[in-house]
Motif scaffolding. Structure first.
Motif, mmCIF file in Angstrom:
data_model
loop_
_atom_site.group_PDB
_atom_site.id
_atom_site.type_symbol
_atom_site.label_atom_id
_atom_site.label_comp_id
_atom_site.label_asym_id
_atom_site.label_seq_id
_atom_site.Cartn_x
_atom_site.Cartn_y
_atom_site.Cartn_z
ATOM 1 N N TYR A 159 0.813 -1.209 0.000
ATOM 2 C CA TYR A 159 0.000 0.000 0.000
ATOM 3 C C TYR A 159 0.856 1.273 0.000
ATOM 4 C CZ TYR A 159 -3.618 -3.393 1.108
ATOM 5 O OH TYR A 159 -4.443 -4.490 1.077
ATOM 6 N N TRP A 160 2.138 1.141 -0.400
ATOM 7 C CA TRP A 160 3.035 2.282 -0.639
ATOM 8 C C TRP A 160 3.370 3.071 0.622
ATOM 9 C CZ3 TRP A 160 5.371 2.102 -5.159
ATOM 10 C CH2 TRP A 160 4.744 1.376 -6.188
ATOM 11 N N PHE A 161 3.535 2.372 1.717
ATOM 12 C CA PHE A 161 4.065 2.994 2.932
ATOM 13 C C PHE A 161 5.596 2.927 2.868
ATOM 14 C CE2 PHE A 161 -0.209 1.958 4.292
ATOM 15 C CZ PHE A 161 -0.559 3.040 5.082
ATOM 16 N N GLU A 162 6.255 4.063 2.973
ATOM 17 C CA GLU A 162 7.710 4.111 2.965
ATOM 18 C C GLU A 162 8.220 3.965 4.395
ATOM 19 O OE1 GLU A 162 9.418 7.371 0.835
ATOM 20 O OE2 GLU A 162 7.758 7.439 -0.607
ATOM 21 N N ILE A 163 9.125 3.019 4.622
ATOM 22 C CA ILE A 163 9.639 2.784 5.963
ATOM 23 C C ILE A 163 11.164 2.802 5.952
ATOM 24 C CG2 ILE A 163 7.610 1.434 6.598
ATOM 25 C CD1 ILE A 163 9.379 -1.065 6.440
ATOM 26 N N ASP A 164 11.725 3.197 7.074
ATOM 27 C CA ASP A 164 13.174 3.204 7.281
ATOM 28 C C ASP A 164 13.406 2.844 8.742
ATOM 29 O OD1 ASP A 164 15.875 3.572 7.359
ATOM 30 O OD2 ASP A 164 15.865 5.668 6.693
ATOM 31 N N ALA A 165 13.880 1.619 8.990
ATOM 32 C CA ALA A 165 14.110 1.137 10.352
ATOM 33 C C ALA A 165 15.578 0.768 10.497
ATOM 34 C CB ALA A 165 13.237 -0.081 10.648
ATOM 35 N N ALA A 166 16.175 1.144 11.631
ATOM 36 C CA ALA A 166 17.596 0.863 11.831
ATOM 37 C C ALA A 166 17.913 0.689 13.302
ATOM 38 C CB ALA A 166 18.453 1.992 11.248
ATOM 39 N N ALA A 167 18.923 -0.142 13.570
ATOM 40 C CA ALA A 167 19.471 -0.326 14.913
ATOM 41 C C ALA A 167 20.895 0.218 14.916
ATOM 42 C CB ALA A 167 19.457 -1.795 15.308
ATOM 43 N N PHE A 168 21.303 0.831 16.045
ATOM 44 C CA PHE A 168 22.610 1.472 16.157
ATOM 45 C C PHE A 168 23.336 0.945 17.398
ATOM 46 C CE2 PHE A 168 19.433 4.461 14.526
ATOM 47 C CZ PHE A 168 19.949 4.746 13.271
ATOM 48 N N LEU A 169 24.548 0.469 17.211
ATOM 49 C CA LEU A 169 25.386 -0.001 18.319
ATOM 50 C C LEU A 169 26.590 0.911 18.410
ATOM 51 C CD1 LEU A 169 25.903 -2.148 20.514
ATOM 52 C CD2 LEU A 169 27.196 -3.436 18.778
ATOM 53 N N SER A 170 26.695 1.672 19.517
ATOM 54 C CA SER A 170 27.757 2.668 19.649
ATOM 55 C C SER A 170 29.071 2.027 20.085
ATOM 56 C CB SER A 170 27.353 3.744 20.659
ATOM 57 O OG SER A 170 27.509 3.265 21.990
ATOM 58 N N THR A 171 30.133 2.806 20.008
ATOM 59 C CA THR A 171 31.447 2.334 20.438
ATOM 60 C C THR A 171 31.497 2.102 21.945
ATOM 61 O OG1 THR A 171 32.105 4.675 20.483
ATOM 62 C CG2 THR A 171 32.721 3.384 18.534
ATOM 63 N N LYS A 172 30.501 2.580 22.688
ATOM 64 C CA LYS A 172 30.409 2.350 24.128
ATOM 65 C C LYS A 172 29.469 1.198 24.462
ATOM 66 C CE LYS A 172 33.001 5.962 25.084
ATOM 67 N NZ LYS A 172 34.334 5.835 25.701
ATOM 68 N N GLY A 173 28.986 0.488 23.446
ATOM 69 C CA GLY A 173 28.090 -0.638 23.680
ATOM 70 C C GLY A 173 26.639 -0.262 23.881
ATOM 71 N N GLU A 174 26.258 0.955 23.550
ATOM 72 C CA GLU A 174 24.873 1.411 23.719
ATOM 73 C C GLU A 174 24.057 1.026 22.478
ATOM 74 O OE1 GLU A 174 26.842 5.269 25.917
ATOM 75 O OE2 GLU A 174 26.151 5.320 23.825
ATOM 76 N N LEU A 175 22.929 0.393 22.695
ATOM 77 C CA LEU A 175 22.074 -0.065 21.607
ATOM 78 C C LEU A 175 20.820 0.796 21.541
ATOM 79 C CD1 LEU A 175 21.518 -2.162 19.384
ATOM 80 C CD2 LEU A 175 20.408 -3.580 21.140
ATOM 81 N N THR A 176 20.619 1.440 20.403
ATOM 82 C CA THR A 176 19.426 2.246 20.171
ATOM 83 C C THR A 176 18.812 1.838 18.834
ATOM 84 O OG1 THR A 176 20.750 4.016 19.161
ATOM 85 C CG2 THR A 176 20.268 4.198 21.526
ATOM 86 N N ALA A 177 17.597 2.316 18.590
ATOM 87 C CA ALA A 177 16.911 1.980 17.343
ATOM 88 C C ALA A 177 15.970 3.114 16.973
ATOM 89 C CB ALA A 177 16.139 0.667 17.478
ATOM 90 N N ARG A 178 15.637 3.147 15.680
ATOM 91 C CA ARG A 178 14.738 4.184 15.174
ATOM 92 C C ARG A 178 13.858 3.583 14.083
ATOM 93 N NH1 ARG A 178 18.117 8.124 12.472
ATOM 94 N NH2 ARG A 178 18.604 8.857 14.567
#
Length: 263
Positions: free
Chosen positions: A151-170
């Motif tokens: 149905y033409w929904f544009e998505i952008d999902a990502a996970a981020f692992l920092s050099t300090k071991g912190e895990l975030t996502a968007r």
């Protein structure tokens, strides 16, 4: 009778419906080579393949170049992408910066990603992200999925692992509803999450913040479209507490105007 006089001839033969005979696929791979110079035909085939997906292409898109007004404060957002590559593999460069006019940027990030098509409408992306802002220095590994859902929904999902071991996502999702050929209403949602508390960066575990907005844009051309809109932003949990300690708001409603352009 509209069909009067349309008489089928007596010797008419029905065309049989059947698969091709076995010998149909036994010929040479490139039959034209038997008539024309094979070297010339090979160059022609390479040119055809390049023109139909094998060529190197580039694109720059400033998806959001906007000014926001929130309770008397004037801020800016610039969110842009650039990619170069072919149908299957691309180099993506993503950049985003936000802040208030007259002050240093509140948030900024730059990403360099390798993007590989894993389905007709989805790319797997991996690379690095760096946050060039004042405060704790951070560089992240990135693993994401970008594409167009049914149905033409544009998505952008990502996970981020920092050099300090912190895990975030968007997660970002948006949809273009064409009200006319030029007038487009775009709902947009962004969710930010974290696996742990990071007090020095004002990040709390769980759902950190959410944004939901509506933008109404007018395409002067497909490459240039001014817009107006509204956005609601809210922080949650410990992230909201960290903001309050710094004298900031948990969230708010912003009126905005901007330009979307590409080339």
């Amino acid at each position: 009778d509209p069909h009067a006089g349309h008489v089928m001839p007596a010797d008419a033969v029905e065309i049989p419906l059947a698969p091709p005979p076995p010998e149909a696929g036994n010929g040479p791979a490139h039959a034209a080579d038997a008539i024309y110079d094979p070297a010339t035909q090979a160059r022609s085939r390479r040119g055809l393949a390049k023109e139909h997906g094998g060529m190197l292409a580039t694109r720059f898109v400033a998806d959001r170049a906007e000014v926001r007004w929130t309770q008397g404060r004037e801020a800016y957002v610039l969110d842009s992408d650039f990619w170069v590559g072919g149908d299957k593999d691309k180099l993506w460069l993503k950049g985003e910066v936000e802040g208030e006019f007259g002050r240093a940027p509140e948030t900024a990030e730059v990403q360099a990603l390798w993007s590989h098509a894993i389905a007709p409408f989805f790319d797997l992306q991996t690379g690095i992200r760096h946050d060039p802002v004042k405060g704790p220095d951070r560089t992240h590994l990135v693993l994401g999925l970008m594409g167009i859902a049914p149905y033409w929904f544009e998505i952008d999902a990502a996970a981020f692992l920092s050099t300090k071991g912190e895990l975030t996502a968007r997660f970002e999702g948006e949809y273009d509803w064409r009200m006319t050929n030029r007038l487009i209403l775009q709902p947009r949602v962004e969710l930010n999450l974290a696996a742990q508390n990071v007090p020095e960066r004002g990040i709390g575990a769980g759902l950190r913040s959410a944004e939901a907005g509506l933008r109404l844009r007018y395409e002067v051309t497909p490459l240039f479209a001014p817009y107006v809109g509204i956005e609601v932003e809210r922080a949650f949990g410990r992230t909201a507490n960290y903001r309050q300690r710094e004298g900031e708001r948990r969230g708010g409603i912003s009126a905005l105007t901007g330009i979307r352009f590409s080339f």
